[in-house]
Write a protein that holds these residues in place. Structure first.
Motif, short mmCIF file in Angstrom:
data_model
loop_
_atom_site.label_atom_id
_atom_site.label_comp_id
_atom_site.label_asym_id
_atom_site.label_seq_id
_atom_site.Cartn_x
_atom_site.Cartn_y
_atom_site.Cartn_z
N THR A 1 0.84 -1.19 0.00
CA THR A 1 0.00 0.00 0.00
C THR A 1 0.88 1.25 0.00
O THR A 1 2.04 1.21 0.38
N PHE A 2 0.32 2.33 -0.43
CA PHE A 2 1.00 3.62 -0.41
C PHE A 2 -0.09 4.67 -0.36
O PHE A 2 -1.27 4.37 -0.54
N GLY A 3 0.27 5.87 -0.11
CA GLY A 3 -0.76 6.89 -0.04
C GLY A 3 -0.16 8.26 0.07
O GLY A 3 1.05 8.41 0.18
N PRO A 4 -1.01 9.26 0.05
CA PRO A 4 -0.49 10.63 0.13
C PRO A 4 0.31 10.82 1.40
O PRO A 4 0.03 10.20 2.43
N LEU A 5 1.31 11.68 1.33
CA LEU A 5 2.14 11.97 2.49
C LEU A 5 1.36 12.80 3.50
O LEU A 5 0.31 13.36 3.19
N GLY B 1 0.61 19.01 -7.12
CA GLY B 1 -0.69 19.68 -7.10
C GLY B 1 -0.90 20.49 -5.83
O GLY B 1 -1.46 21.59 -5.87
N ALA B 2 -0.43 19.97 -4.69
CA ALA B 2 -0.53 20.71 -3.43
C ALA B 2 0.24 22.02 -3.53
O ALA B 2 -0.24 23.08 -3.09
N PHE B 3 1.42 21.98 -4.12
CA PHE B 3 2.20 23.19 -4.32
C PHE B 3 1.43 24.20 -5.17
O PHE B 3 1.37 25.39 -4.85
N LEU B 4 0.82 23.71 -6.24
CA LEU B 4 0.09 24.60 -7.13
C LEU B 4 -1.15 25.19 -6.46
O LEU B 4 -1.49 26.35 -6.68
N VAL B 5 -1.82 24.40 -5.63
CA VAL B 5 -3.00 24.88 -4.90
C VAL B 5 -2.59 25.88 -3.82
O VAL B 5 -3.13 26.98 -3.74
N LEU B 6 -1.63 25.48 -2.98
CA LEU B 6 -1.31 26.27 -1.80
C LEU B 6 -0.36 27.43 -2.06
O LEU B 6 -0.46 28.47 -1.40
N ARG B 7 0.57 27.26 -2.99
CA ARG B 7 1.56 28.31 -3.23
C ARG B 7 1.25 29.20 -4.43
O ARG B 7 1.68 30.34 -4.48
N ASP C 1 -4.78 11.48 -16.67
CA ASP C 1 -4.38 10.15 -16.20
C ASP C 1 -3.79 10.20 -14.80
O ASP C 1 -4.13 9.39 -13.94
N ASP C 2 -2.90 11.15 -14.56
CA ASP C 2 -2.29 11.25 -13.23
C ASP C 2 -3.27 11.77 -12.19
O ASP C 2 -3.22 11.35 -11.04
N SER C 3 -4.18 12.65 -12.56
CA SER C 3 -5.14 13.15 -11.59
C SER C 3 -6.15 12.09 -11.18
O SER C 3 -6.72 12.15 -10.10
N GLU C 4 -6.36 11.08 -12.02
CA GLU C 4 -7.31 10.01 -11.73
C GLU C 4 -6.67 8.78 -11.08
O GLU C 4 -7.36 7.82 -10.77
N ARG C 5 -5.37 8.81 -10.86
CA ARG C 5 -4.71 7.69 -10.16
C ARG C 5 -5.32 7.53 -8.78
O ARG C 5 -5.66 8.52 -8.13
N THR C 6 -5.44 6.29 -8.34
CA THR C 6 -6.03 6.03 -7.03
C THR C 6 -5.00 5.42 -6.09
O THR C 6 -4.00 4.84 -6.52
N PHE C 7 -5.29 5.56 -4.81
CA PHE C 7 -4.47 4.97 -3.77
C PHE C 7 -5.15 3.70 -3.29
O PHE C 7 -6.37 3.64 -3.19
N PRO C 8 -4.38 2.66 -2.99
CA PRO C 8 -4.98 1.40 -2.52
C PRO C 8 -5.73 1.59 -1.21
O PRO C 8 -5.38 2.44 -0.40
N ASP D 1 -8.83 14.03 -5.64
CA ASP D 1 -9.52 14.23 -4.37
C ASP D 1 -8.60 14.90 -3.34
O ASP D 1 -9.06 15.73 -2.55
N CYS D 2 -7.34 14.53 -3.35
CA CYS D 2 -6.37 15.16 -2.43
C CYS D 2 -6.23 16.64 -2.75
O CYS D 2 -6.21 17.49 -1.85
N TRP D 3 -6.13 16.96 -4.04
CA TRP D 3 -6.05 18.37 -4.45
C TRP D 3 -7.31 19.13 -4.04
O TRP D 3 -7.22 20.26 -3.57
N ALA D 4 -8.47 18.49 -4.22
CA ALA D 4 -9.74 19.14 -3.87
C ALA D 4 -9.80 19.43 -2.37
O ALA D 4 -10.30 20.49 -1.95
N GLY D 5 -9.29 18.51 -1.55
CA GLY D 5 -9.26 18.74 -0.11
C GLY D 5 -8.38 19.92 0.26
O GLY D 5 -8.75 20.75 1.11
#
Length: 189
Positions: free
Chosen positions: A73-77, A119-125, A140-147, A166-170
């Motif tokens: 498994t892996f996921g957002p930091l 994406g977080a950088f682009l949203v926040l900064r 394609d990259d924006s639709e990638r999912t985490f297990p 979804d992470c970017w939206a949050g």
């Protein structure tokens, strides 16, 4: 290589080795790995990894687990690593004419994790909208999912539901509603 911000920020989503020199031959190009930008020491801050927080001593650490423990498994930091990434990337872009972030192709999930961080950088900064980020990084990259963390092993047929988008939206919601104060992005505290 994906040009994320015209002429200044690039992404190597499946980096097999660090490139020598720039892609266009004009100037030297610095390529940093995603994980390197998530560490506070790049800012040359004197954290010493031991901080006093309201009278209690704490230690900054990043948990690492053997593959058998997380079964692929892996996921957002975490939010703190995401904020460090944003801050360190901002520092790099302020001192270099252009900078590239690399995602090692041999590490599972690194491409999705790096997409979330960029994406977080682009949203926040940069205050970008989700539509602008998707246009820059790609559908394609924006639709990638985490297990899903409770699935069993890499052979599981269960597809994750949390997408990079979804992470970017949050993060966009946190920015828009003031849940993430801009001063926390700048403070050394």
């Amino acid at each position: 290589r994906i040009e994320v911000i015209k002429g200044s920020l690039f992404w190597f989503p499946d980096l097999k080795s660090l490139p020598n020199g720039s892609q266009d031959g004009s100037q030297e190009e610095e390529v940093g790995l995603m994980a390197d930008l998530c560490e506070p020491q790049l800012l040359d801050l004197d954290l010493g990894f031991e901080r006093e927080i309201t009278g209690a001593s704490g230690t900054y650490s990043v948990p690492h687990y053997v593959v058998q423990a997380h079964q692929g498994t892996f996921g957002p930091l975490s939010l703190d690593q995401t904020l460090w990434f944003c801050r360190n990337l901002e520092s790099k872009l302020a001192t270099l004419p252009h900078y590239s972030v690399g995602s090692p192709s041999d590490l599972q999930g690194c491409r999705a994790n790096t997409a979330v961080l960029i994406g977080a950088f682009l949203v926040l900064r940069r205050g970008w909208s989700l539509q602008r980020i998707v246009a820059a990084i790609g559908t394609d990259d924006s639709e990638r999912t985490f297990p899903i963390s409770w699935t069993r092993g890499e052979g599981s047929k269960v597809r994750g539901t949390l997408r990079v988008l979804d992470c970017w939206a949050g993060l966009e919601a946190a920015r828009e509603h003031g849940w993430l104060d801009a001063t926390v992005l700048e403070s050394d505290e």
